[in-house]
Design a protein around this motif. Sequence first.
Motif, PDB file in Angstrom:
ATOM      1  N   ASP A 126      -8.598  11.885   4.175  1.00  0.00           N
ATOM      2  CA  ASP A 126      -7.558  10.881   4.029  1.00  0.00           C
ATOM      3  C   ASP A 126      -7.675  10.109   5.448  1.00  0.00           C
ATOM      4  N   VAL A 127      -7.561  10.846   6.678  1.00  0.00           N
ATOM      5  CA  VAL A 127      -7.593  10.064   7.953  1.00  0.00           C
ATOM      6  C   VAL A 127      -8.930   9.394   7.981  1.00  0.00           C
ATOM      7  N   PHE A 128     -10.097   9.932   7.747  1.00  0.00           N
ATOM      8  CA  PHE A 128     -11.244   9.032   7.798  1.00  0.00           C
ATOM      9  C   PHE A 128     -11.336   7.783   6.813  1.00  0.00           C
ATOM     10  N   VAL A 129     -10.903   8.152   5.518  1.00  0.00           N
ATOM     11  CA  VAL A 129     -10.820   7.020   4.537  1.00  0.00           C
ATOM     12  C   VAL A 129      -9.942   5.911   4.923  1.00  0.00           C
ATOM     13  N   ALA A 130      -8.930   6.122   5.738  1.00  0.00           N
ATOM     14  CA  ALA A 130      -7.933   5.226   6.348  1.00  0.00           C
ATOM     15  C   ALA A 130      -8.373   4.387   7.545  1.00  0.00           C
ATOM     16  N   VAL A 131      -9.410   5.360   8.139  1.00  0.00           N
ATOM     17  CA  VAL A 131      -9.920   4.579   9.284  1.00  0.00           C
ATOM     18  C   VAL A 131     -10.995   3.672   8.649  1.00  0.00           C
ATOM     19  N   GLU A 132     -11.910   4.261   7.715  1.00  0.00           N
ATOM     20  CA  GLU A 132     -12.877   3.409   7.231  1.00  0.00           C
ATOM     21  C   GLU A 132     -12.479   2.194   6.549  1.00  0.00           C
ATOM     22  N   SER A 133     -11.295   2.081   5.835  1.00  0.00           N
ATOM     23  CA  SER A 133     -10.730   1.134   5.323  1.00  0.00           C
ATOM     24  C   SER A 133      -9.973   0.192   6.046  1.00  0.00           C
ATOM     25  N   GLY A 134      -9.700   0.411   7.390  1.00  0.00           N
ATOM     26  CA  GLY A 134      -9.329  -0.336   8.373  1.00  0.00           C
ATOM     27  C   GLY A 134      -7.548  -0.162   8.170  1.00  0.00           C
ATOM     28  N   ASP A 135      -7.080   0.791   7.195  1.00  0.00           N
ATOM     29  CA  ASP A 135      -5.775   1.047   6.997  1.00  0.00           C
ATOM     30  C   ASP A 135      -5.114   1.909   8.038  1.00  0.00           C
ATOM     31  N   LEU A 136      -4.647   1.559   9.161  1.00  0.00           N
ATOM     32  CA  LEU A 136      -4.137   2.922  10.351  1.00  0.00           C
ATOM     33  C   LEU A 136      -2.893   2.958  10.087  1.00  0.00           C
ATOM     34  N   SER A 137      -2.190   2.817   9.051  1.00  0.00           N
ATOM     35  CA  SER A 137      -0.743   2.997   8.678  1.00  0.00           C
ATOM     36  C   SER A 137      -0.774   4.676   8.723  1.00  0.00           C
ATOM     37  N   LEU A 138      -1.727   5.296   8.177  1.00  0.00           N
ATOM     38  CA  LEU A 138      -1.520   7.028   8.289  1.00  0.00           C
ATOM     39  C   LEU A 138      -1.235   7.340   9.727  1.00  0.00           C
ATOM     40  N   LEU A 139      -2.312   7.168  10.375  1.00  0.00           N
ATOM     41  CA  LEU A 139      -2.284   7.057  11.625  1.00  0.00           C
ATOM     42  C   LEU A 139      -1.224   7.131  12.304  1.00  0.00           C
ATOM     43  N   LYS A 140      -0.665   6.054  12.072  1.00  0.00           N
ATOM     44  CA  LYS A 140       0.776   5.781  13.003  1.00  0.00           C
ATOM     45  C   LYS A 140       1.643   6.567  12.222  1.00  0.00           C
ATOM     46  N   SER A 141       1.670   6.898  11.145  1.00  0.00           N
ATOM     47  CA  SER A 141       2.728   7.963  10.521  1.00  0.00           C
ATOM     48  C   SER A 141       2.531   9.340  10.930  1.00  0.00           C
ATOM     49  N   LEU A 142       1.207   9.656  11.504  1.00  0.00           N
ATOM     50  CA  LEU A 142       1.139  10.980  12.291  1.00  0.00           C
ATOM     51  C   LEU A 142       1.715  11.149  13.392  1.00  0.00           C
ATOM     52  N   GLY A 143       2.172   9.860  13.713  1.00  0.00           N
ATOM     53  CA  GLY A 143       2.598   9.853  15.375  1.00  0.00           C
ATOM     54  C   GLY A 143       1.861   9.595  16.343  1.00  0.00           C
ATOM     55  N   ILE A 144       0.786   8.845  15.924  1.00  0.00           N
ATOM     56  CA  ILE A 144      -0.219   8.307  16.843  1.00  0.00           C
ATOM     57  C   ILE A 144       0.156   6.794  17.383  1.00  0.00           C
ATOM     58  N   LYS A 145       0.231   6.870  18.556  1.00  0.00           N
ATOM     59  CA  LYS A 145       0.785   5.626  19.314  1.00  0.00           C
ATOM     60  C   LYS A 145      -0.256   4.510  18.951  1.00  0.00           C
ATOM     61  N   ASP A 146       0.402   3.422  19.068  1.00  0.00           N
ATOM     62  CA  ASP A 146      -0.454   2.148  18.792  1.00  0.00           C
ATOM     63  C   ASP A 146      -1.525   2.058  20.275  1.00  0.00           C
ATOM     64  N   THR A 147      -1.245   2.648  21.484  1.00  0.00           N
ATOM     65  CA  THR A 147      -1.980   2.922  22.567  1.00  0.00           C
ATOM     66  C   THR A 147      -3.068   3.694  22.297  1.00  0.00           C
ATOM     67  N   GLU A 148      -2.934   4.416  21.493  1.00  0.00           N
ATOM     68  CA  GLU A 148      -4.206   5.541  21.154  1.00  0.00           C
ATOM     69  C   GLU A 148      -4.923   5.150  20.310  1.00  0.00           C
ATOM     70  N   LEU A 149      -4.561   4.255  19.325  1.00  0.00           N
ATOM     71  CA  LEU A 149      -5.123   3.986  18.053  1.00  0.00           C
ATOM     72  C   LEU A 149      -6.598   3.669  18.199  1.00  0.00           C
ATOM     73  N   ALA A 150      -6.871   2.498  19.271  1.00  0.00           N
ATOM     74  CA  ALA A 150      -8.143   1.945  19.402  1.00  0.00           C
ATOM     75  C   ALA A 150      -9.082   3.103  19.888  1.00  0.00           C
ATOM     76  N   ASP A 151      -8.986   3.909  20.648  1.00  0.00           N
ATOM     77  CA  ASP A 151      -9.934   5.206  21.050  1.00  0.00           C
ATOM     78  C   ASP A 151      -9.989   6.024  19.913  1.00  0.00           C
ATOM     79  N   LEU A 152      -9.117   6.341  19.306  1.00  0.00           N
ATOM     80  CA  LEU A 152      -9.098   7.516  18.162  1.00  0.00           C
ATOM     81  C   LEU A 152     -10.242   6.610  17.039  1.00  0.00           C
TER      82      LEU A 152
END
Length: 205
Positions: A165-191
């Motif tokens: 699910d995480v990879f599909v979210a990244v592939e589709s450009g939907d980063l809401s799942l990563l944010k819902s996991l507690g990953i901060k905006d400043t961490e999103l780009a690198d991840l």
Amino acid sequence: MKMLLRASHINVIVFVLFGLARGAYLIDFSHVFHRNLANVKREVDTERCRPTEPFRCPGKENVCISIQYLCDGAPDCKDNYDEDPRLCTAAKRPPIDETANFLQTLLTQHGPNYLEKLFGRKARDALEPLGGVQKVAEALSESETLMDFGKALHLMRSDLDHLRDVFVAVESGDLSLLKSLGIKDTELADLKFFLDKLVSTGFLD
């Protein structure tokens, strides 16, 4: 990959790092090819292998081949090592040490259980239940698909589905799942950059 390897006429600066299997070593051509061959392993034998055929097949026999014949669909080593799926997959992935350093940096900056957000409950305690950072980095490099990765590390089905699910979210450009996991905006780009590299090499196929 085949077209890329045929750029062997370019002057290549090769450096050799201690490797992972069969007493083998690593070769990094990433500065030349812009894709990684750092995980391609060979035995170091600079005296018996000519510069034009720097890859020595494992084993007692002295068989050296040109880089362009690695992963070209036709086996040249006696045991088909030059066409080994793990070797060919690793050749197009980020270097193992780069992946290990990235994972370790995340753990150092955010705590030993940070990667539980990606890999599930077995990723606690700095990935120790999965065998440690190095083993996870190796599995990410050598596993052709997400399912292979799950088998290599004995991930639970629920954790594997979550990671997909995480990879599909990244592939589709939907980063809401990563944010819902507690990953901060400043961490999103690198991840996202790191996960995109895996997606682009068929990790989800």
